[in-house]
Design a protein around this motif. Structure first.
Motif, short mmCIF file in Angstrom:
data_model
loop_
_atom_site.label_atom_id
_atom_site.label_comp_id
_atom_site.label_asym_id
_atom_site.label_seq_id
_atom_site.Cartn_x
_atom_site.Cartn_y
_atom_site.Cartn_z
N UNK A 48 0.84 -1.20 0.00
CA UNK A 48 0.00 0.00 0.00
C UNK A 48 0.88 1.25 0.00
N UNK A 49 0.23 2.37 -0.25
CA UNK A 49 0.93 3.66 -0.17
C UNK A 49 1.46 3.86 1.25
N UNK A 50 0.65 3.52 2.22
CA UNK A 50 1.06 3.68 3.61
C UNK A 50 2.31 2.87 3.93
N UNK A 51 2.39 1.64 3.41
CA UNK A 51 3.58 0.82 3.69
C UNK A 51 4.80 1.39 2.96
N UNK A 52 4.60 1.99 1.80
CA UNK A 52 5.71 2.61 1.08
C UNK A 52 6.24 3.82 1.86
N UNK A 53 5.33 4.64 2.35
CA UNK A 53 5.73 5.82 3.12
C UNK A 53 6.36 5.41 4.44
N UNK A 96 5.09 19.89 4.50
CA UNK A 96 4.84 19.04 3.34
C UNK A 96 5.52 17.68 3.48
N UNK A 97 6.78 17.68 3.88
CA UNK A 97 7.55 16.43 3.98
C UNK A 97 7.15 15.63 5.21
N UNK A 98 6.95 16.30 6.32
CA UNK A 98 6.68 15.59 7.56
C UNK A 98 5.22 15.13 7.69
N UNK A 99 4.33 15.72 6.92
CA UNK A 99 2.91 15.36 6.96
C UNK A 99 2.44 15.02 5.56
#
Length: 153
Positions: A64-69, A119-122
């Motif tokens: 998922x996107x979440x696992x990538x992030x 932007x980067x941290x959130x």
């Protein structure tokens, strides 16, 4: 005569203290240095987020996107700690430097830094919006830092 020399000496000392002989002040230089250092760490982290997100979409490397992030976060855990610590110090330095002789340049850097930091941290949005905004915000901060650096020289 002694009073006159004492007053002149005091005025000269005050002039040197408040103007740093026409050069930059220590607080502005410290602010510049710490924001520059932190931008490098934010750049690394943002690039890793982009890479992992890209791998999720085009290489099927993550579930998922979440696992990538999350993977990008894990890769940058030390950097994130430094970024967060630096962020607190940057806020302190900003409070001291914002009313100095380079007020406009310092405020421009702080605004660009805050935008890029958030932007980067959130992370939010789509891959395409992240990609486009990442470069725009990175360039805005770099430009603001160059303007401040020019004035510090």
């Amino acid at each position: 005569m002694k009073k006159f020399l004492a007053v002149i000496s005091l005025l000269l000392a005050m002039c040197l203290y408040f103007t740093s002989c026409g050069g930059s002040t220590k607080k502005e230089s410290e602010f510049f240095d710490l924001v520059s250092e932190t931008q490098e760490l934010l750049d690394e982290y943002a690039d890793d987020i982009y890479s992992c997100w890209y791998d999720y979409i085009y290489e099927d490397e993550y579930l998922s996107v979440d696992s990538a992030i999350l993977s990008a976060m894990n890769m940058n855990s030390d950097n994130i700690d430094i970024i967060e610590s630096n962020n607190e110090r940057i806020k302190e330095l900003y409070k001291k430097a914002k009313d100095g002789k380079l007020e406009s340049e310092v405020k421009e850097v702080m605004q660009a830094y805050n935008d890029y930091y958030a932007f980067v941290m959130e992370v939010s949005g789509s891959f395409n919006s992240f990609s486009a905004s990442k470069e725009t915000l990175k360039k805005e901060l770099s430009s603001a830092l160059k303007n401040l650096e020019f004035e510090l020289d």
